[in-house]
Design a protein around this motif. Sequence first.
Motif, PDB file in Angstrom:
ATOM      1  N   ALA A 106       0.812  -1.219   0.000  1.00 42.09           N
ATOM      2  CA  ALA A 106       0.000   0.000   0.000  1.00 42.09           C
ATOM      3  C   ALA A 106       0.841   1.262   0.000  1.00 42.09           C
ATOM      4  CB  ALA A 106      -0.926   0.004   1.215  1.00 42.09           C
ATOM      5  N   VAL A 107       2.167   1.110   0.110  1.00 40.42           N
ATOM      6  CA  VAL A 107       3.057   2.269   0.245  1.00 40.42           C
ATOM      7  C   VAL A 107       3.849   2.485  -1.040  1.00 40.42           C
ATOM      8  CG1 VAL A 107       5.036   3.208   1.484  1.00 40.42           C
ATOM      9  CG2 VAL A 107       3.264   1.965   2.740  1.00 40.42           C
ATOM     10  N   GLU A 108       3.796   3.703  -1.562  1.00 42.90           N
ATOM     11  CA  GLU A 108       4.602   4.098  -2.709  1.00 42.90           C
ATOM     12  C   GLU A 108       5.634   5.117  -2.225  1.00 42.90           C
ATOM     13  OE1 GLU A 108       4.108   6.458  -6.989  1.00 42.90           O
ATOM     14  OE2 GLU A 108       2.345   6.013  -5.745  1.00 42.90           O
ATOM     15  N   LEU A 109       6.893   4.753  -2.300  1.00 36.99           N
ATOM     16  CA  LEU A 109       7.954   5.646  -1.844  1.00 36.99           C
ATOM     17  C   LEU A 109       8.228   6.704  -2.912  1.00 36.99           C
ATOM     18  CD1 LEU A 109      10.435   3.103  -0.224  1.00 36.99           C
ATOM     19  CD2 LEU A 109       8.665   4.478   0.885  1.00 36.99           C
ATOM     20  N   LEU A 110       8.227   7.973  -2.525  1.00 38.40           N
ATOM     21  CA  LEU A 110       8.406   9.067  -3.466  1.00 38.40           C
ATOM     22  C   LEU A 110       9.802   9.664  -3.423  1.00 38.40           C
ATOM     23  CD1 LEU A 110       4.992  10.915  -2.871  1.00 38.40           C
ATOM     24  CD2 LEU A 110       5.533   9.197  -4.617  1.00 38.40           C
ATOM     25  N   GLU A 111      10.314   9.922  -2.224  1.00 41.85           N
ATOM     26  CA  GLU A 111      11.600  10.607  -2.107  1.00 41.85           C
ATOM     27  C   GLU A 111      12.246  10.277  -0.773  1.00 41.85           C
ATOM     28  OE1 GLU A 111      13.322  15.232  -1.958  1.00 41.85           O
ATOM     29  OE2 GLU A 111      11.151  14.825  -1.953  1.00 41.85           O
ATOM     30  N   HIS A 112      13.530   9.907  -0.830  1.00 50.08           N
ATOM     31  CA  HIS A 112      14.274   9.648   0.405  1.00 50.08           C
ATOM     32  C   HIS A 112      14.755  10.969   0.974  1.00 50.08           C
ATOM     33  CE1 HIS A 112      17.861   7.721   2.670  1.00 50.08           C
ATOM     34  NE2 HIS A 112      16.771   7.735   3.413  1.00 50.08           N
ATOM     35  N   LEU A 113      14.407  11.250   2.228  1.00 52.83           N
ATOM     36  CA  LEU A 113      14.746  12.519   2.868  1.00 52.83           C
ATOM     37  C   LEU A 113      15.984  12.421   3.745  1.00 52.83           C
ATOM     38  CD1 LEU A 113      11.103  13.454   3.940  1.00 52.83           C
ATOM     39  CD2 LEU A 113      12.318  14.166   1.869  1.00 52.83           C
ATOM     40  N   GLY A 114      16.568  11.233   3.830  1.00 52.11           N
ATOM     41  CA  GLY A 114      17.743  11.043   4.668  1.00 52.11           C
ATOM     42  C   GLY A 114      17.393  10.441   6.009  1.00 52.11           C
ATOM     43  N   GLU A 115      18.341   9.707   6.597  1.00 53.89           N
ATOM     44  CA  GLU A 115      18.198   9.103   7.927  1.00 53.89           C
ATOM     45  C   GLU A 115      16.966   8.211   8.022  1.00 53.89           C
ATOM     46  OE1 GLU A 115      18.259  12.399  10.636  1.00 53.89           O
ATOM     47  OE2 GLU A 115      20.446  12.520  10.611  1.00 53.89           O
ATOM     48  N   GLY A 116      16.670   7.496   6.936  1.00 50.92           N
ATOM     49  CA  GLY A 116      15.549   6.566   6.948  1.00 50.92           C
ATOM     50  C   GLY A 116      14.190   7.191   6.755  1.00 50.92           C
ATOM     51  N   ARG A 117      14.150   8.514   6.579  1.00 49.93           N
ATOM     52  CA  ARG A 117      12.869   9.211   6.382  1.00 49.93           C
ATOM     53  C   ARG A 117      12.520   9.257   4.896  1.00 49.93           C
ATOM     54  NH1 ARG A 117      10.831  12.581  10.423  1.00 49.93           N
ATOM     55  NH2 ARG A 117      12.024  12.521  12.352  1.00 49.93           N
ATOM     56  N   TRP A 118      11.243   9.093   4.604  1.00 54.42           N
ATOM     57  CA  TRP A 118      10.772   9.119   3.222  1.00 54.42           C
ATOM     58  C   TRP A 118       9.511   9.957   3.105  1.00 54.42           C
ATOM     59  CZ3 TRP A 118      12.867   6.320  -0.990  1.00 54.42           C
ATOM     60  CH2 TRP A 118      13.920   5.450  -0.664  1.00 54.42           C
ATOM     61  N   ARG A 119       9.394  10.631   1.974  1.00 57.41           N
ATOM     62  CA  ARG A 119       8.082  11.154   1.562  1.00 57.41           C
ATOM     63  C   ARG A 119       7.436  10.050   0.759  1.00 57.41           C
ATOM     64  NH1 ARG A 119       5.948  14.338  -2.575  1.00 57.41           N
ATOM     65  NH2 ARG A 119       7.945  14.288  -3.679  1.00 57.41           N
ATOM     66  N   LEU A 120       6.181   9.727   1.081  1.00 57.65           N
ATOM     67  CA  LEU A 120       5.544   8.559   0.483  1.00 57.65           C
ATOM     68  C   LEU A 120       4.067   8.810   0.235  1.00 57.65           C
ATOM     69  CD1 LEU A 120       3.755   6.895   2.897  1.00 57.65           C
ATOM     70  CD2 LEU A 120       6.083   6.664   3.790  1.00 57.65           C
ATOM     71  N   ARG A 121       3.505   7.989  -0.626  1.00 57.01           N
ATOM     72  CA  ARG A 121       2.067   8.031  -0.877  1.00 57.01           C
ATOM     73  C   ARG A 121       1.452   6.752  -0.337  1.00 57.01           C
ATOM     74  NH1 ARG A 121       2.020   9.771  -5.606  1.00 57.01           N
ATOM     75  NH2 ARG A 121       1.147  11.830  -5.139  1.00 57.01           N
ATOM     76  N   LEU A 122       0.407   6.907   0.461  1.00 51.75           N
ATOM     77  CA  LEU A 122      -0.301   5.755   1.014  1.00 51.75           C
ATOM     78  C   LEU A 122      -1.561   5.524   0.193  1.00 51.75           C
ATOM     79  CD1 LEU A 122      -0.431   3.665   3.333  1.00 51.75           C
ATOM     80  CD2 LEU A 122      -1.850   5.314   4.574  1.00 51.75           C
ATOM     81  N   HIS A 123      -1.682   4.351  -0.369  1.00 51.46           N
ATOM     82  CA  HIS A 123      -2.858   4.007  -1.155  1.00 51.46           C
ATOM     83  C   HIS A 123      -3.905   3.388  -0.222  1.00 51.46           C
ATOM     84  CE1 HIS A 123      -1.016   4.731  -5.160  1.00 51.46           C
ATOM     85  NE2 HIS A 123       0.099   4.489  -4.483  1.00 51.46           N
ATOM     86  N   GLY A 124      -4.955   4.154   0.046  1.00 53.59           N
ATOM     87  CA  GLY A 124      -5.973   3.728   0.997  1.00 53.59           C
ATOM     88  C   GLY A 124      -5.705   4.295   2.375  1.00 53.59           C
ATOM     89  N   ASP A 125      -6.568   3.940   3.323  1.00 49.32           N
ATOM     90  CA  ASP A 125      -6.411   4.404   4.702  1.00 49.32           C
ATOM     91  C   ASP A 125      -5.327   3.596   5.411  1.00 49.32           C
ATOM     92  OD1 ASP A 125      -8.448   6.276   4.460  1.00 49.32           O
ATOM     93  OD2 ASP A 125      -9.994   4.791   4.954  1.00 49.32           O
ATOM     94  N   PRO A 126      -4.746   4.160   6.472  1.00 52.34           N
ATOM     95  CA  PRO A 126      -3.761   3.393   7.240  1.00 52.34           C
ATOM     96  C   PRO A 126      -4.413   2.164   7.872  1.00 52.34           C
ATOM     97  CG  PRO A 126      -3.666   5.725   7.806  1.00 52.34           C
ATOM     98  CD  PRO A 126      -4.909   5.523   6.990  1.00 52.34           C
ATOM     99  N   HIS A 127      -3.848   1.004   7.603  1.00 49.21           N
ATOM    100  CA  HIS A 127      -4.369  -0.243   8.186  1.00 49.21           C
ATOM    101  C   HIS A 127      -3.217  -1.069   8.736  1.00 49.21           C
ATOM    102  CE1 HIS A 127      -8.534   0.320   7.107  1.00 49.21           C
ATOM    103  NE2 HIS A 127      -8.225   0.506   5.840  1.00 49.21           N
ATOM    104  N   GLY A 128      -2.337  -0.424   9.486  1.00 47.47           N
ATOM    105  CA  GLY A 128      -1.202  -1.129  10.055  1.00 47.47           C
ATOM    106  C   GLY A 128      -1.441  -1.496  11.513  1.00 47.47           C
ATOM    107  N   GLU A 129      -0.351  -1.704  12.222  1.00 50.72           N
ATOM    108  CA  GLU A 129      -0.411  -2.036  13.638  1.00 50.72           C
ATOM    109  C   GLU A 129      -0.180  -0.788  14.482  1.00 50.72           C
ATOM    110  OE1 GLU A 129       2.519  -5.004  14.293  1.00 50.72           O
ATOM    111  OE2 GLU A 129       1.564  -6.484  12.973  1.00 50.72           O
ATOM    112  N   THR A 130      -0.526  -0.884  15.758  1.00 51.63           N
ATOM    113  CA  THR A 130      -0.296   0.217  16.689  1.00 51.63           C
ATOM    114  C   THR A 130       1.206   0.440  16.857  1.00 51.63           C
ATOM    115  OG1 THR A 130      -2.322  -0.333  17.890  1.00 51.63           O
ATOM    116  CG2 THR A 130      -0.712   1.044  19.040  1.00 51.63           C
ATOM    117  N   PRO A 131       1.691   1.669  16.676  1.00 53.05           N
ATOM    118  CA  PRO A 131       3.136   1.942  16.745  1.00 53.05           C
ATOM    119  C   PRO A 131       3.624   2.119  18.173  1.00 53.05           C
ATOM    120  CG  PRO A 131       1.969   3.938  16.165  1.00 53.05           C
ATOM    121  CD  PRO A 131       0.917   2.865  16.297  1.00 53.05           C
ATOM    122  N   LEU A 132       3.792   1.024  18.907  1.00 48.81           N
ATOM    123  CA  LEU A 132       4.257   1.113  20.286  1.00 48.81           C
ATOM    124  C   LEU A 132       5.724   1.539  20.345  1.00 48.81           C
ATOM    125  CD1 LEU A 132       2.667  -2.099  21.831  1.00 48.81           C
ATOM    126  CD2 LEU A 132       1.869   0.255  22.069  1.00 48.81           C
TER     127      LEU A 132
END
Length: 310
Positions: A106-132
């Motif tokens: 569901a994730v389309e990576l658009l641009e690497h911003l450095g240090e593991g950060r990315w600008r990305l496009r999410l296709h659909g609503d977030p349906h992941g796990e709770t980020p503990l």
Amino acid sequence: MDIAELDYELPSALIAQQPAARRDGSRLLVYDRATQEVRHRQFAELTDELASDHLVVVNDTRVVPARIPIATPRGEVLLVERLDGDVWEGLARPTRRLRPHRRYGAVELLEHLGEGRWRLRLHGDPHGETPLPPYITEPLADPARYQTVYARDEGSAAAPTAGLHFTPELLARFDVERVTLHVGLDTFRPVTEERLEEHVIHGERYAVEAEAWQRIEQAERVLAVGTTTVRVLETLARGAPLAGRTELFITPGFEFRRTNALLTNFHLPRSTLLALVMAFAGVDEIRQLYAQAVEERYRFYSFGDAMLVL
């Protein structure tokens, strides 16, 4: 301020891995700045500690189910902040094996911003796990326990944990107003510089209704539930617009203009959150209170106990 002043010793056994059986069943350390008195209570007894003239201000942000697995290469994307529509900023791993302009589920990576950060496009609503947080290593049976009972506006990468102690019944006993600040991971990023003043805090989005701010401005006394609420209140108290981004970095020596009392959890060493609490109650005072909390076996961090500073 030397960063070493934000250090303290914490036995790993005191890092809470699960929430209390009841939200308001956690403990409450009360510190009265005027008398320097310390009291040990239960969170359900908060009404006994708070005068009726306090307006209780909460952060009603809602945590996004933001941890999204990647099948190939095996990894994950953690949504950090919605930038515009379906475009987000996130953390992705393994970054070295990922490529821009490619879709991973569901994730389309658009641009690497450095240090593991990315600008990305999410296709659909977030349906992941709770980020503990990473210091919680046990699975959470009920993801709702990492949301406050008043969570409303989805957008946070982490919960405003001071509010996790409230039940609907307890909250109904107070005069309550809402603000919104979407919590980013940089709030919890450890300070690595030797001097606190050299640390750069990244902005976070906030919004407050005009009616709500009018009530907050006119309140005789304000209790801020959590450090994120404090940042909103003190940002607006300095003439900022009712919606925008705040980069306010609160450190010892700060002048509080709209926060009269603070309800907060026990925070990580070398964190900006601990620096904010020290700014409100005093560096030496908080170091002593944390030492006492360790001695009294309080539970620390997100699912831990709470502290009320009057």
